[in-house]
Motif scaffolding. Structure first.
Motif, PDB file in Angstrom:
ATOM      1  N   ASP A  37       0.718  -1.193  -0.073  1.00 42.44           N
ATOM      2  CA  ASP A  37       0.141   0.137   0.006  1.00 42.44           C
ATOM      3  C   ASP A  37       0.955   1.498   0.061  1.00 42.44           C
ATOM      4  O   ASP A  37       1.564   1.639   1.069  1.00 42.44           O
ATOM      5  N   ASN A  38       1.089   1.976  -1.207  1.00 40.52           N
ATOM      6  CA  ASN A  38       2.008   2.939  -1.240  1.00 40.52           C
ATOM      7  C   ASN A  38       2.017   4.191  -0.404  1.00 40.52           C
ATOM      8  O   ASN A  38       3.034   4.477   0.358  1.00 40.52           O
ATOM      9  N   ASP A  39       0.717   4.608  -0.226  1.00 38.13           N
ATOM     10  CA  ASP A  39       0.766   5.779   0.444  1.00 38.13           C
ATOM     11  C   ASP A  39       1.042   5.329   1.873  1.00 38.13           C
ATOM     12  O   ASP A  39       1.716   6.321   2.792  1.00 38.13           O
ATOM     13  N   ARG A  40       0.243   4.652   2.525  1.00 42.16           N
ATOM     14  CA  ARG A  40       0.420   3.892   3.846  1.00 42.16           C
ATOM     15  C   ARG A  40       1.870   3.551   4.044  1.00 42.16           C
ATOM     16  O   ARG A  40       2.465   3.962   5.130  1.00 42.16           O
ATOM     17  N   LYS A  41       2.523   3.000   3.312  1.00 42.15           N
ATOM     18  CA  LYS A  41       3.849   2.661   3.357  1.00 42.15           C
ATOM     19  C   LYS A  41       4.921   3.720   3.356  1.00 42.15           C
ATOM     20  O   LYS A  41       5.928   3.644   4.327  1.00 42.15           O
ATOM     21  N   LYS A  42       4.570   4.804   2.665  1.00 45.90           N
ATOM     22  CA  LYS A  42       5.461   6.219   2.771  1.00 45.90           C
ATOM     23  C   LYS A  42       5.386   6.652   4.113  1.00 45.90           C
ATOM     24  O   LYS A  42       6.151   7.229   4.718  1.00 45.90           O
ATOM     25  N   HIS A  78      23.825   2.531  16.377  1.00 43.68           N
ATOM     26  CA  HIS A  78      22.987   3.535  15.992  1.00 43.68           C
ATOM     27  C   HIS A  78      22.954   4.443  14.604  1.00 43.68           C
ATOM     28  O   HIS A  78      22.248   3.983  13.766  1.00 43.68           O
ATOM     29  N   GLU A  79      24.343   4.563  14.403  1.00 44.23           N
ATOM     30  CA  GLU A  79      24.823   4.982  13.167  1.00 44.23           C
ATOM     31  C   GLU A  79      24.356   4.283  12.105  1.00 44.23           C
ATOM     32  O   GLU A  79      23.813   4.555  10.851  1.00 44.23           O
ATOM     33  N   PHE A  80      24.862   2.919  12.123  1.00 45.10           N
ATOM     34  CA  PHE A  80      24.859   2.187  11.328  1.00 45.10           C
ATOM     35  C   PHE A  80      23.494   1.661  10.888  1.00 45.10           C
ATOM     36  O   PHE A  80      22.931   1.822   9.701  1.00 45.10           O
ATOM     37  N   PHE A  81      22.624   1.553  11.766  1.00 46.35           N
ATOM     38  CA  PHE A  81      21.096   1.564  11.496  1.00 46.35           C
ATOM     39  C   PHE A  81      20.565   2.575  10.936  1.00 46.35           C
ATOM     40  O   PHE A  81      19.753   2.369   9.846  1.00 46.35           O
ATOM     41  N   LYS A  82      20.878   3.904  11.252  1.00 48.67           N
ATOM     42  CA  LYS A  82      20.293   4.808  10.722  1.00 48.67           C
ATOM     43  C   LYS A  82      20.706   5.200   9.366  1.00 48.67           C
ATOM     44  O   LYS A  82      19.863   5.323   8.417  1.00 48.67           O
ATOM     45  N   SER A  83      21.993   4.616   8.935  1.00 44.77           N
ATOM     46  CA  SER A  83      22.283   4.871   7.274  1.00 44.77           C
ATOM     47  C   SER A  83      21.519   3.700   6.357  1.00 44.77           C
ATOM     48  O   SER A  83      21.179   3.784   5.470  1.00 44.77           O
ATOM     49  N   LYS A  84      21.408   2.403   7.108  1.00 44.90           N
ATOM     50  CA  LYS A  84      20.865   1.299   6.731  1.00 44.90           C
ATOM     51  C   LYS A  84      19.400   1.643   6.248  1.00 44.90           C
ATOM     52  O   LYS A  84      18.885   1.420   5.233  1.00 44.90           O
ATOM     53  N   ILE A  85      18.660   2.164   6.927  1.00 41.71           N
ATOM     54  CA  ILE A  85      17.173   2.543   7.002  1.00 41.71           C
ATOM     55  C   ILE A  85      17.042   3.261   5.898  1.00 41.71           C
ATOM     56  O   ILE A  85      16.226   3.404   4.874  1.00 41.71           O
ATOM     57  N   LYS A  86      17.915   4.468   5.863  1.00 47.14           N
ATOM     58  CA  LYS A  86      17.901   5.497   4.773  1.00 47.14           C
ATOM     59  C   LYS A  86      18.110   4.724   3.487  1.00 47.14           C
ATOM     60  O   LYS A  86      17.272   4.949   2.152  1.00 47.14           O
ATOM     61  N   ASP A  87      19.230   3.745   3.438  1.00 47.34           N
ATOM     62  CA  ASP A  87      19.492   3.062   2.162  1.00 47.34           C
ATOM     63  C   ASP A  87      18.107   2.267   1.648  1.00 47.34           C
ATOM     64  O   ASP A  87      17.685   2.303   0.641  1.00 47.34           O
ATOM     65  N   LEU A  88      17.564   1.712   2.633  1.00 45.73           N
ATOM     66  CA  LEU A  88      16.415   0.930   2.564  1.00 45.73           C
ATOM     67  C   LEU A  88      15.203   1.773   2.173  1.00 45.73           C
ATOM     68  O   LEU A  88      14.547   1.389   0.866  1.00 45.73           O
ATOM     69  N   TYR A  90      15.606   4.303   0.109  1.00 48.61           N
ATOM     70  CA  TYR A  90      15.609   4.830  -1.281  1.00 48.61           C
ATOM     71  C   TYR A  90      15.620   3.546  -2.086  1.00 48.61           C
ATOM     72  O   TYR A  90      15.215   3.677  -3.325  1.00 48.61           O
ATOM     73  N   GLN A  91      15.872   2.633  -1.591  1.00 44.66           N
ATOM     74  CA  GLN A  91      15.881   1.164  -2.656  1.00 44.66           C
ATOM     75  C   GLN A  91      14.745   0.570  -2.735  1.00 44.66           C
ATOM     76  O   GLN A  91      14.252   0.482  -3.885  1.00 44.66           O
ATOM     77  N   TYR A  92      13.781   0.869  -1.858  1.00 43.48           N
ATOM     78  CA  TYR A  92      12.602   0.214  -1.674  1.00 43.48           C
ATOM     79  C   TYR A  92      11.389   0.993  -1.779  1.00 43.48           C
ATOM     80  O   TYR A  92      10.134   0.314  -2.069  1.00 43.48           O
ATOM     81  N   LEU A  93      11.252   2.228  -1.373  1.00 40.41           N
ATOM     82  CA  LEU A  93      10.277   3.085  -1.220  1.00 40.41           C
ATOM     83  C   LEU A  93       9.511   3.115  -2.361  1.00 40.41           C
ATOM     84  O   LEU A  93       8.206   3.117  -2.479  1.00 40.41           O
ATOM     85  N   ALA A  94      10.140   3.504  -3.404  1.00 44.30           N
ATOM     86  CA  ALA A  94       9.495   3.630  -4.749  1.00 44.30           C
ATOM     87  C   ALA A  94       8.866   2.443  -5.338  1.00 44.30           C
ATOM     88  O   ALA A  94       8.134   2.594  -6.191  1.00 44.30           O
ATOM     89  N   ALA A  95       9.630   1.379  -4.984  1.00 46.49           N
ATOM     90  CA  ALA A  95       8.792   0.073  -5.743  1.00 46.49           C
ATOM     91  C   ALA A  95       7.365  -0.135  -5.273  1.00 46.49           C
ATOM     92  O   ALA A  95       6.923   0.029  -4.154  1.00 46.49           O
ATOM     93  N   GLY A  96       6.614  -0.761  -6.188  1.00 44.57           N
ATOM     94  CA  GLY A  96       5.289  -0.762  -5.909  1.00 44.57           C
ATOM     95  C   GLY A  96       5.076  -2.165  -5.362  1.00 44.57           C
ATOM     96  O   GLY A  96       3.960  -2.383  -4.631  1.00 44.57           O
ATOM     97  N   SER A  97       5.898  -3.050  -5.791  1.00 44.23           N
ATOM     98  CA  SER A  97       5.577  -4.215  -5.259  1.00 44.23           C
ATOM     99  C   SER A  97       6.975  -5.045  -4.717  1.00 44.23           C
ATOM    100  O   SER A  97       7.998  -4.686  -5.254  1.00 44.23           O
ATOM    101  N   PHE A  98       7.104  -5.995  -3.899  1.00 42.03           N
ATOM    102  CA  PHE A  98       8.039  -6.570  -3.419  1.00 42.03           C
ATOM    103  C   PHE A  98       8.200  -8.185  -3.539  1.00 42.03           C
ATOM    104  O   PHE A  98       7.373  -8.696  -3.433  1.00 42.03           O
ATOM    105  N   ASN A  99       9.333  -8.562  -3.978  1.00 41.99           N
ATOM    106  CA  ASN A  99       9.601 -10.006  -4.161  1.00 41.99           C
ATOM    107  C   ASN A  99      10.062 -10.283  -2.701  1.00 41.99           C
ATOM    108  O   ASN A  99      10.308  -9.513  -2.033  1.00 41.99           O
ATOM    109  N   GLU A 100      10.019 -11.763  -2.783  1.00 37.61           N
ATOM    110  CA  GLU A 100      10.513 -12.401  -1.322  1.00 37.61           C
ATOM    111  C   GLU A 100      11.744 -11.892  -0.938  1.00 37.61           C
ATOM    112  O   GLU A 100      12.056 -11.728   0.365  1.00 37.61           O
ATOM    113  N   ASP A 101      12.719 -11.825  -1.761  1.00 40.82           N
ATOM    114  CA  ASP A 101      14.044 -11.328  -1.341  1.00 40.82           C
ATOM    115  C   ASP A 101      13.916  -9.961  -0.746  1.00 40.82           C
ATOM    116  O   ASP A 101      14.547  -9.705   0.406  1.00 40.82           O
ATOM    117  N   ALA A 102      13.295  -8.865  -1.538  1.00 40.67           N
ATOM    118  CA  ALA A 102      13.172  -7.616  -0.828  1.00 40.67           C
ATOM    119  C   ALA A 102      12.646  -7.696   0.630  1.00 40.67           C
ATOM    120  O   ALA A 102      12.952  -7.066   1.503  1.00 40.67           O
TER     121      ALA A 102
END
Ligand SMILES: [Fe+2]
Ligand SMILES: [Fe+2]
Length: 154
Positions: A37-42, A78-88, A90-102
């Protein structure tokens, strides 16, 4: 995929920190349940990000103010997690659907990493807080006022 909180052995005994963690997992579980659910996910991603910063800042305030000796290692995580969550995001927020790996990657960061962080470094910090709050009124007052902020913020 979502975390069953009762099974996870994540309670630290510091009420403030436990309440923060439970709220974090509520948001993370909701996000994992609504990845399609794109809006909710964002909205949930942004809530999660803001909440993580608020929570980490709170823990770090205790480390700094009360001269906690494991501060550097804890802050690095904490810094590691904050940067990972940012990457995540960028990487996945725009995606409309997710495969199992994602989905596995998202869930392993949001749930597994966080659970492990609590069990190892947060519990050490919380043991320090519990120990010092027996003798240090400053730490007791700080816990009270932070708990008050948290309840107002909810
Ligand atoms: Fe932490
Ligand atoms: Fe934490």
């Amino acid at each position: 995929m979502s975390l069953i909180l009762e099974d996870a052995d994540i309670m630290t005994g510091v009420e403030l920190i436990d309440k923060h963690h439970l709220k974090y997992f509520n948001i993370a579980n909701e996000l994992l349940a609504h990845l399609d659910d794109n809006d909710r996910k964002k909205r949930l991603f942004s809530d999660l990000n803001a909440y993580v910063v608020y929570h980490f800042d709170t823990e770090e305030e205790f480390m700094d103010k009360f001269n906690y000796d494991n501060t550097q290692q804890h802050k690095e995580q904490h810094e590691f997690f904050k940067s990972k969550i940012k990457d995540l995001s960028y990487q996945y927020l725009a995606a409309g659907s997710f495969n199992e790996d994602a989905i596995n990657k998202i869930s392993s960061l949001l749930i597994d990493w966080f659970v492990n962080h609590i069990k190892v470094v947060d519990k050490l910090l919380c043991n320090f807080i519990l120990e010092h709050s027996k003798t240090d009124q400053g730490i007791v007052e700080k816990l009270k006022s932070k708990l008050h902020d948290f309840i107002l913020k909810r």
